[in-house]
Design an enzyme around this catalytic site. Structure first.
Site, short mmCIF file in Angstrom:
data_model
loop_
_atom_site.label_atom_id
_atom_site.label_comp_id
_atom_site.label_asym_id
_atom_site.label_seq_id
_atom_site.Cartn_x
_atom_site.Cartn_y
_atom_site.Cartn_z
CG ASP A 63 -1.99 -1.05 1.18
OD1 ASP A 63 -2.37 -1.46 0.06
OD2 ASP A 63 -2.47 -1.46 2.25
CE1 TYR A 124 4.37 -6.26 3.66
CE2 TYR A 124 3.68 -8.56 3.63
CZ TYR A 124 3.76 -7.32 3.02
OH TYR A 124 3.21 -7.14 1.77
#
Length: 288
Positions: A63, A124
């Site tokens: 994003d 992540y």
């Protein structure tokens, strides 16, 4: 659906990283906003002197504002173009790309490789500090400041209920036709020697806003606003809880993408596209 490369083309794997703060995410936008995909495709077209834009497929669409250290993408290039430019492509991309995105490796991909569908996990990291003085100015673009003292042990206790295969609808922004079933392989917190608190989040795939929502729930546990069993109860309820905040993107970095052995790539790509359901439940159609 096959991952066979069209005759006359070569599939090329790119390993890359970027600082996401000035990008409107990975994917190209119709309104012309600056994106990572757009920058790399433009650079490829320029350095190969091509009239056509060759489209990239990425392992994980990040994003706006999210960083990547170990992102992977692929692009199918004409055999002649690849043969002409392969030896100097990496250095030419370095000279053409802006300073906040780098391609580190460009190589012919093995048969069956698909950057998105062949991946078996993505890892992540989310970084946060609870230092009363705030964030080190040199780290401000990569670390979130949380203005409450955080209990790392409590966050790790809360994380246990979220591990495994579940429907993460409570922690995802739904997308039409896409499943929210994921297998969360790892979710743990560690306070580093420098005081930064780092979350490691690893799954076969992630749905939209999933990592940042999980982190938001964990922070509420860590600062004492919610008990350790609350994130698990939210997961079991299966609906978005207004108390689960999607934390800001700048603390999030895609660190690494994992792939199976070369001989298993094609089978993994097929598996990843299959309709996914939980045992005894009818799941929604869609890929990872």
């Amino acid at each position: 659906m096959s991952d066979e490369v069209e005759p006359g083309f070569v599939r090329v794997r790119l390993d890359l990283s970027y600082d996401g703060r000035d990008f409107s995410g990975w994917a190209k936008q119709r309104d012309g906003q600056r994106t990572v995909q757009g920058e790399i495709e433009d650079a490829l077209r320029t350095v190969t002197r091509s009239k056509e834009t060759y489209e990239l497929t990425v392992a994980g669409r990040t994003d706006s504002g999210v960083h990547a250290r170990g992102q992977v993408a692929h692009v199918d290039l004409p055999e002649g173009l690849w043969a002409e430019h392969r030896e100097k492509l990496l250095r030419r991309l370095a000279g053409r790309l802006p300073h906040d995105v780098r391609v580190w490796k460009v190589e012919e991909a093995p048969a069956g490789f698909n950057a998105r569908f062949a991946a078996i996990w993505r890892r992540y990291a989310y970084r946060v500090t609870d230092h009363p003085g705030g964030v080190d100015p040199l780290l401000r673009g990569h670390v979130l400041w949380h203005d409450w003292t955080l209990d790392v042990d409590a966050m790790n206790t809360a994380a246990q209920a979220l591990l495994g295969e579940h429907d993460f609808a409570a922690y995802c922004k739904r997308r039409e036709g896409a499943t929210t079933i994921r297998t969360l392989q790892e979710l743990r917190w560690e306070r580093r020697p420098d005081g930064i608190i780092e979350a490691t989040v690893k799954a076969d795939a992630f749905c939209h806003n999933m990592v940042r929502s999980l982190v938001g729930a964990m922070l509420f546990v860590g600062d004492g606003h919610r008990p350790t069993d609350w994130p698990g109860k939210v997961l079991a309820a299966g609906v978005r809880d207004s108390a689960v905040h999607v934390v800001r993107p700048h603390g999030l970095t895609l660190e690494e993408v994992g792939y199976p052995a070369d001989e298993l790539l094609a089978a993994r790509s097929v598996q990843a596209r299959n309709k996914r359901t939980l045992p005894g439940a009818a799941g929604s159609a869609g890929c990872c």
